[in-house]
Design an enzyme around this catalytic site. Structure first.
Site, mmCIF file in Angstrom:
data_model
loop_
_atom_site.group_PDB
_atom_site.id
_atom_site.type_symbol
_atom_site.label_atom_id
_atom_site.label_comp_id
_atom_site.label_asym_id
_atom_site.label_seq_id
_atom_site.Cartn_x
_atom_site.Cartn_y
_atom_site.Cartn_z
ATOM 1 N N MET A 145 -11.389 -6.309 5.236
ATOM 2 C CA MET A 145 -10.818 -5.257 6.306
ATOM 3 C C MET A 145 -10.363 -5.939 7.513
ATOM 4 O O MET A 145 -11.202 -6.263 8.166
ATOM 5 C CB MET A 145 -11.394 -3.896 6.304
ATOM 6 C CG MET A 145 -11.839 -3.092 5.053
ATOM 7 S SD MET A 145 -10.144 -2.677 4.047
ATOM 8 C CE MET A 145 -9.318 -1.886 5.218
ATOM 9 N N SER B 183 0.893 -1.148 -0.134
ATOM 10 C CA SER B 183 -0.060 0.118 -0.205
ATOM 11 C C SER B 183 0.803 1.249 0.010
ATOM 12 O O SER B 183 1.674 1.569 0.846
ATOM 13 C CB SER B 183 -0.949 0.073 1.378
ATOM 14 O OG SER B 183 -1.544 1.244 1.313
ATOM 15 N N HIS C 154 -1.139 -1.249 -4.226
ATOM 16 C CA HIS C 154 -2.419 -0.886 -3.667
ATOM 17 C C HIS C 154 -2.533 0.549 -3.313
ATOM 18 O O HIS C 154 -1.674 1.120 -2.829
ATOM 19 C CB HIS C 154 -2.600 -1.838 -2.300
ATOM 20 C CG HIS C 154 -3.825 -1.595 -1.555
ATOM 21 N ND1 HIS C 154 -4.953 -2.361 -1.922
ATOM 22 C CD2 HIS C 154 -4.141 -0.804 -0.523
ATOM 23 C CE1 HIS C 154 -6.287 -2.035 -1.122
ATOM 24 N NE2 HIS C 154 -5.464 -1.275 -0.157
ATOM 25 N N SER D 220 2.874 -0.511 6.139
ATOM 26 C CA SER D 220 3.829 -0.204 6.990
ATOM 27 C C SER D 220 4.774 -1.414 6.996
ATOM 28 O O SER D 220 6.110 -1.141 7.484
ATOM 29 C CB SER D 220 3.285 0.192 8.168
ATOM 30 O OG SER D 220 2.099 -0.620 8.683
ATOM 31 N N MET E 251 -9.202 8.201 0.174
ATOM 32 C CA MET E 251 -9.939 8.450 1.351
ATOM 33 C C MET E 251 -10.490 9.671 1.223
ATOM 34 O O MET E 251 -9.535 10.690 0.761
ATOM 35 C CB MET E 251 -8.982 8.142 2.826
ATOM 36 C CG MET E 251 -8.409 6.986 2.731
ATOM 37 S SD MET E 251 -7.062 6.913 4.549
ATOM 38 C CE MET E 251 -6.586 5.348 4.396
ATOM 39 N N HIS F 213 -8.563 1.237 -4.001
ATOM 40 C CA HIS F 213 -9.391 0.990 -2.724
ATOM 41 C C HIS F 213 -10.247 1.859 -2.602
ATOM 42 O O HIS F 213 -9.426 3.056 -1.698
ATOM 43 C CB HIS F 213 -8.523 0.138 -1.624
ATOM 44 C CG HIS F 213 -9.305 -0.120 -0.247
ATOM 45 N ND1 HIS F 213 -8.736 -0.110 1.044
ATOM 46 C CD2 HIS F 213 -10.616 -0.218 -0.093
ATOM 47 C CE1 HIS F 213 -9.766 -0.339 1.922
ATOM 48 N NE2 HIS F 213 -10.950 -0.241 1.524
ATOM 49 N N GLY G 107 -8.973 3.813 7.042
ATOM 50 C CA GLY G 107 -8.671 5.306 7.324
ATOM 51 C C GLY G 107 -7.265 5.389 7.779
ATOM 52 O O GLY G 107 -6.894 6.419 7.429
ATOM 53 N N PHE G 108 -6.353 4.432 8.049
ATOM 54 C CA PHE G 108 -5.216 4.714 8.711
ATOM 55 C C PHE G 108 -4.398 3.464 8.460
ATOM 56 O O PHE G 108 -4.580 2.424 8.520
ATOM 57 C CB PHE G 108 -4.815 5.248 10.171
ATOM 58 C CG PHE G 108 -5.673 6.200 10.357
ATOM 59 C CD1 PHE G 108 -5.416 7.727 10.204
ATOM 60 C CD2 PHE G 108 -7.281 6.251 10.778
ATOM 61 C CE1 PHE G 108 -6.189 8.727 10.542
ATOM 62 C CE2 PHE G 108 -7.879 7.213 11.261
ATOM 63 C CZ PHE G 108 -7.438 8.521 11.039
ATOM 64 N N MET H 128 -12.183 4.293 -0.305
ATOM 65 C CA MET H 128 -12.969 4.436 1.026
ATOM 66 C C MET H 128 -13.705 5.952 0.951
ATOM 67 O O MET H 128 -13.150 6.926 1.688
ATOM 68 C CB MET H 128 -11.804 4.525 2.121
ATOM 69 C CG MET H 128 -11.285 2.940 2.365
ATOM 70 S SD MET H 128 -9.601 2.979 3.299
ATOM 71 C CE MET H 128 -8.706 3.138 1.639
ATOM 72 N N ASP I 87 -6.685 -6.738 4.057
ATOM 73 C CA ASP I 87 -6.161 -5.470 4.042
ATOM 74 C C ASP I 87 -6.086 -4.672 5.410
ATOM 75 O O ASP I 87 -7.172 -4.551 6.046
ATOM 76 C CB ASP I 87 -6.957 -4.461 3.049
ATOM 77 C CG ASP I 87 -6.374 -3.071 3.002
ATOM 78 O OD1 ASP I 87 -5.422 -3.089 3.274
ATOM 79 O OD2 ASP I 87 -7.119 -2.415 2.323
ATOM 80 N N GLY I 88 -4.933 -4.591 6.072
ATOM 81 C CA GLY I 88 -4.835 -4.145 7.027
ATOM 82 C C GLY I 88 -3.996 -4.935 8.262
ATOM 83 O O GLY I 88 -4.422 -5.925 8.498
ATOM 84 N N GLY I 89 -2.756 -4.365 8.658
ATOM 85 C CA GLY I 89 -2.149 -4.877 9.796
ATOM 86 C C GLY I 89 -1.536 -6.386 9.225
ATOM 87 O O GLY I 89 -0.957 -7.018 10.149
ATOM 88 N N ASP J 280 -4.839 3.346 -1.735
ATOM 89 C CA ASP J 280 -5.909 3.808 -0.489
ATOM 90 C C ASP J 280 -6.597 4.997 -0.888
ATOM 91 O O ASP J 280 -5.699 6.287 -0.533
ATOM 92 C CB ASP J 280 -5.394 3.683 0.623
ATOM 93 C CG ASP J 280 -5.161 2.380 1.029
ATOM 94 O OD1 ASP J 280 -6.124 1.392 0.825
ATOM 95 O OD2 ASP J 280 -3.845 1.850 1.377
HETATM 96 C C1 DX5 Z 1 -6.789 1.093 5.784
HETATM 97 C C2 DX5 Z 1 -5.984 0.773 4.287
HETATM 98 C C3 DX5 Z 1 -4.887 -0.171 4.392
HETATM 99 C C4 DX5 Z 1 -3.778 0.210 4.794
HETATM 100 C C5 DX5 Z 1 -2.893 -1.014 5.094
HETATM 101 O O1 DX5 Z 1 -7.373 1.957 5.689
HETATM 102 O O2 DX5 Z 1 -6.781 0.246 3.422
HETATM 103 O O3 DX5 Z 1 -4.603 -0.299 2.824
HETATM 104 O O4 DX5 Z 1 -2.919 1.335 4.136
HETATM 105 O O5 DX5 Z 1 -1.659 -0.537 6.037
HETATM 106 P P1 DX5 Z 1 -1.051 -1.271 6.995
HETATM 107 O O6 DX5 Z 1 -0.464 -2.699 6.076
HETATM 108 O O7 DX5 Z 1 0.115 -0.481 7.461
HETATM 109 O O8 DX5 Z 1 -2.204 -1.621 7.946
HETATM 110 ZN ZN ZN Z 2 -6.656 -0.633 1.447
#
Ligand code: DX5
Ligand code: ZN
Length: 219
Positions: free
Chosen positions: A137, A8, A33, A198, A37, A66, A142-143, A68, A175-177, A35
């Site tokens: 998700m 991402s 990817h 990250s 927002m 993606h 959002g972050f 959002m 997606d996420g973490g 994102d």
């Molecule tokens: C969250 C995003 C994710 C995010 C993933 O809103 O949709 O794609 O950027 O980042 P990490 O891998 O750091 O959770």
């Molecule tokens: Zn995403």
């Protein structure tokens, strides 16, 4: 099928965007990817078309956006025009989801639906046959940089079961973490595409972090 890795760009260094894109181009990662927002659907604003254009110019791998954002229908064509191949909208943002998915397909892109952590996979029962992918998700959108919600593992397995039962070709993106540590469990539960922000870009060596996550997902 080999599990794919989609870094991402949200976690990239926007002051060194070309460098970070080149790192992904040369790495074992498979997609970009993106994102998007709007500060309305999610409590954060990311980036828009000028940045997407800059990414598209350098990206040597498919772009997966993606959305959002509320009312994504207004912008679907712009994503196509900017070279996006895989486009997901949120279930929670689309009152006429079937029409939105049709529109994405009519524009010649692959279509996906993203589900917030609290949204049941059962709500996809009557649209699954139309989808190229679902996005589970595993954090609240959002972050970047949030911790993986453990319950997602079970949710991914149930999603996989539902896809197999219906005999659809729908892929599962998570997606996420996602990190090197949980990538194997995420893949084993049924993920086909792993998004990592990250865990790739905040690593000392993003290319080797990408290689490790991808290896863990395919072990
Ligand atoms: C969250 C995003 C994710 C995010 C993933 O809103 O949709 O794609 O950027 O980042 P990490 O891998 O750091 O959770
Ligand atoms: Zn995403």
């Amino acid at each position: 099928m080999k599990r794919l890795l989609a870094p991402s760009i949200l976690s990239a260094d926007f002051g060194n965007l070309d460098r970070d894109i080149e790192t992904v181009n040369r790495s074992e990662a498979d997609w970009f990817h993106l994102d998007i927002m709007d500060g309305v659907f999610v409590p954060n604003i990311s980036y828009g078309f000028p940045v997407i254009k800059a990414i598209a110019k350098k990206a040597g791998k498919p772009m997966d956006a993606h959305l959002m954002i509320v009312d994504p229908d207004r912008y679907l064509q712009n994503f196509k025009e900017n070279g996006v191949e895989w486009l997901s909208v949120h279930y929670e943002a689309c009152p006429h989801l079937h029409r939105s998915i049709q529109h994405i397909h009519d524009l010649g892109m692959k279509a996906g639906v993203a589900l917030n952590p609290h949204t049941s996979i059962l709500l996809l029962e009557d649209i699954l046959q139309e989808l190229d992918y679902v996005v589970i998700m595993s954090v609240n959108p959002g972050f970047g940089g949030q911790s993986f919600i453990e319950h997602s593992i079970e949710k991914i397995s149930r999603m996989k079961e539902m896809i197999l039962k219906k005999g659809c070709n729908c892929l599962i993106e998570v997606d996420g973490g996602v990190t090197e540590k949980n990538a194997a469990a995420v893949a084993k539960a049924g993920a086909d595409i792993l998004v990592a922000g990250s865990a790739v870009f905040k690593a000392d060596d993003p290319a080797s972090a990408a290689a490790k996550i991808k290896a863990a997902a395919n072990a």
